[in-house]
Scaffold this active site. Sequence first.
Site, mmCIF file in Angstrom:
data_model
loop_
_atom_site.group_PDB
_atom_site.id
_atom_site.type_symbol
_atom_site.label_atom_id
_atom_site.label_comp_id
_atom_site.label_asym_id
_atom_site.label_seq_id
_atom_site.Cartn_x
_atom_site.Cartn_y
_atom_site.Cartn_z
ATOM 1 N N LYS A 13 -7.178 11.498 -0.739
ATOM 2 C CA LYS A 13 -5.919 11.496 0.025
ATOM 3 C C LYS A 13 -4.937 12.526 -0.523
ATOM 4 C CE LYS A 13 -5.008 7.164 -0.880
ATOM 5 N NZ LYS A 13 -6.203 6.891 -1.709
ATOM 6 N N ARG A 88 0.029 0.087 2.188
ATOM 7 C CA ARG A 88 -1.171 -0.443 1.561
ATOM 8 C C ARG A 88 -1.357 -1.921 1.845
ATOM 9 N NH1 ARG A 88 -1.476 3.796 -2.806
ATOM 10 N NH2 ARG A 88 -3.357 3.437 -3.974
ATOM 11 N N ARG A 122 -11.080 12.221 -12.634
ATOM 12 C CA ARG A 122 -9.837 12.868 -12.159
ATOM 13 C C ARG A 122 -8.932 13.232 -13.330
ATOM 14 N NH1 ARG A 122 -6.671 10.005 -7.478
ATOM 15 N NH2 ARG A 122 -6.825 8.193 -8.841
ATOM 16 N N ARG A 152 -4.897 9.643 -15.974
ATOM 17 C CA ARG A 152 -4.058 8.471 -15.736
ATOM 18 C C ARG A 152 -4.648 7.255 -16.445
ATOM 19 N NH1 ARG A 152 -3.556 8.550 -9.279
ATOM 20 N NH2 ARG A 152 -3.627 6.306 -9.639
ATOM 21 N N ARG A 163 -8.944 -2.003 -8.845
ATOM 22 C CA ARG A 163 -8.257 -1.277 -7.767
ATOM 23 C C ARG A 163 -9.115 -1.249 -6.503
ATOM 24 N NH1 ARG A 163 -7.120 4.108 -10.708
ATOM 25 N NH2 ARG A 163 -6.463 4.834 -8.654
HETATM 26 P P1 ADP Z 1 -4.872 6.203 -5.780
HETATM 27 O O1 ADP Z 1 -5.058 7.594 -6.239
HETATM 28 O O2 ADP Z 1 -5.751 5.201 -6.417
HETATM 29 O O3 ADP Z 1 -4.877 6.044 -4.301
HETATM 30 P P2 ADP Z 1 -1.972 6.069 -6.195
HETATM 31 O O4 ADP Z 1 -1.532 7.165 -7.064
HETATM 32 O O5 ADP Z 1 -1.718 6.179 -4.731
HETATM 33 O O6 ADP Z 1 -3.517 5.758 -6.447
HETATM 34 O O7 ADP Z 1 -1.345 4.690 -6.700
HETATM 35 C C1 ADP Z 1 -1.445 4.291 -8.050
HETATM 36 C C2 ADP Z 1 -0.924 2.867 -8.191
HETATM 37 O O8 ADP Z 1 0.450 2.795 -7.776
HETATM 38 C C3 ADP Z 1 -1.649 1.830 -7.340
HETATM 39 O O9 ADP Z 1 -2.808 1.315 -7.965
HETATM 40 C C4 ADP Z 1 -0.554 0.753 -7.202
HETATM 41 O O10 ADP Z 1 -0.434 -0.019 -8.381
HETATM 42 C C5 ADP Z 1 0.715 1.589 -7.083
HETATM 43 N N1 ADP Z 1 1.035 1.904 -5.674
HETATM 44 C C6 ADP Z 1 1.023 3.120 -5.085
HETATM 45 N N2 ADP Z 1 1.349 3.026 -3.782
HETATM 46 C C7 ADP Z 1 1.565 1.709 -3.533
HETATM 47 C C8 ADP Z 1 1.906 0.947 -2.370
HETATM 48 N N3 ADP Z 1 2.104 1.527 -1.182
HETATM 49 N N4 ADP Z 1 2.017 -0.396 -2.509
HETATM 50 C C9 ADP Z 1 1.843 -1.002 -3.693
HETATM 51 N N5 ADP Z 1 1.509 -0.366 -4.821
HETATM 52 C C10 ADP Z 1 1.374 0.988 -4.747
HETATM 53 P P1 ADP Z 2 -6.813 9.820 -3.868
HETATM 54 O O1 ADP Z 2 -5.430 10.419 -3.741
HETATM 55 O O2 ADP Z 2 -7.344 9.334 -2.551
HETATM 56 O O3 ADP Z 2 -6.923 8.784 -4.927
HETATM 57 P P2 ADP Z 2 -7.577 12.439 -5.006
HETATM 58 O O4 ADP Z 2 -7.184 13.446 -3.981
HETATM 59 O O5 ADP Z 2 -6.737 12.320 -6.205
HETATM 60 O O6 ADP Z 2 -7.799 10.995 -4.294
HETATM 61 O O7 ADP Z 2 -9.100 12.737 -5.426
HETATM 62 C C1 ADP Z 2 -9.764 11.916 -6.377
HETATM 63 C C2 ADP Z 2 -10.655 12.786 -7.268
HETATM 64 O O8 ADP Z 2 -11.750 13.311 -6.503
HETATM 65 C C3 ADP Z 2 -9.943 14.000 -7.871
HETATM 66 O O9 ADP Z 2 -10.472 14.237 -9.138
HETATM 67 C C4 ADP Z 2 -10.271 15.120 -6.899
HETATM 68 O O10 ADP Z 2 -10.270 16.382 -7.563
HETATM 69 C C5 ADP Z 2 -11.679 14.745 -6.442
HETATM 70 N N1 ADP Z 2 -11.959 15.094 -5.033
HETATM 71 C C6 ADP Z 2 -11.101 15.076 -3.983
HETATM 72 N N2 ADP Z 2 -11.714 15.430 -2.829
HETATM 73 C C7 ADP Z 2 -13.017 15.667 -3.156
HETATM 74 C C8 ADP Z 2 -14.189 16.071 -2.403
HETATM 75 N N3 ADP Z 2 -14.121 16.293 -1.065
HETATM 76 N N4 ADP Z 2 -15.353 16.215 -3.078
HETATM 77 C C9 ADP Z 2 -15.409 15.992 -4.414
HETATM 78 N N5 ADP Z 2 -14.366 15.617 -5.173
HETATM 79 C C10 ADP Z 2 -13.176 15.450 -4.567
#
Ligand code: ADP
Ligand code: ADP
Length: 206
Positions: A13, A88, A122, A152, A163
């Site tokens: 995302k 979420r 990541r 992280r 998660r």
């Molecule tokens: P991911 O890369 O796993 O999608 P995020 O960076 O979006 O993770 O979120 C990290 C953490 O922040 C989540 O595991 C949750 O604890 C909190 N968080 C982020 N967005 C939300 C939301 N919309 N509602 C509740 N908690 C959130």
């Molecule tokens: P989210 O925000 O949904 O948690 P991220 O964009 O942070 O996901 O991506 C999660 C991990 O996967 C990062 O280390 C990123 O560099 C890697 N990644 C993202 N898109 C791809 C893809 N299409 N193929 C392989 N690795 C990816």
Amino acid sequence: MKLIFLGPPGAGKGTQAERIAERYEIAHISTGDMLRSEIRNATPLGAAAKAYIDRGELVPDDVIIGMVEKRIQAADCKNGFLLDGFPRTTAQADSLGKLTDIDAVVDIEVPFERLVARICGRRMCPDCGAAYHVSYHTADTCDRCGAKLYQRDDDREETVQNRLVVYEAKTAPLIAYYEERDTLIKIDGDQAIDSVTDSIVKGLSK
Ligand code: ADP
Ligand code: ADP
Ligand code: ZN
């Protein structure tokens, strides 16, 4: 243009949101980045959120909704915005629906068994929020701004499992929720990063 990006942790995302927001000149709003910045700045909101994040739980709805409500009123959202990681829960989606209309919801789909490796590999930039993966980025600094990358705390395997469970229970139901109410665009996220971007652009142009 007002967009939502849905998908499990590690779906890509943030990576895609960055590109799509730049392309359409809309604000990229990552609730995860906002919470991490609150924690770094030691604010009361950050202190309240940290324990939940560390356990891989969701931060309470009222905290998140208040934060997003304020954020989407900022000047840089005039042109539109892309919500990355929000809503979420159904309660968050209901609240958002009362605040504004959404043009499209992009659901990035990746097979579950791929997600753990994506998340655990990541590495994040503390300054600009860019995400890299150890499999294709071996330097320990950010390509864009030179800052030293970090892992992280919640990207370690113990927390990741929870998660993913939380995603299935609380967030996955939003796919059906938006299928009934808005334009839902399903994207195969199990392709090269550039191909995923192309698929999203194609989906949005329809
Ligand atoms: P991911 O890369 O796993 O999608 P995020 O960076 O979006 O993770 O979120 C990290 C953490 O922040 C989540 O595991 C949750 O604890 C909190 N968080 C982020 N967005 C939300 C939301 N919309 N509602 C509740 N908690 C959130
Ligand atoms: P989210 O925000 O949904 O948690 P991220 O964009 O942070 O996901 O991506 C999660 C991990 O996967 C990062 O280390 C990123 O560099 C890697 N990644 C993202 N898109 C791809 C893809 N299409 N193929 C392989 N690795 C990816
Ligand atoms: Zn950076």
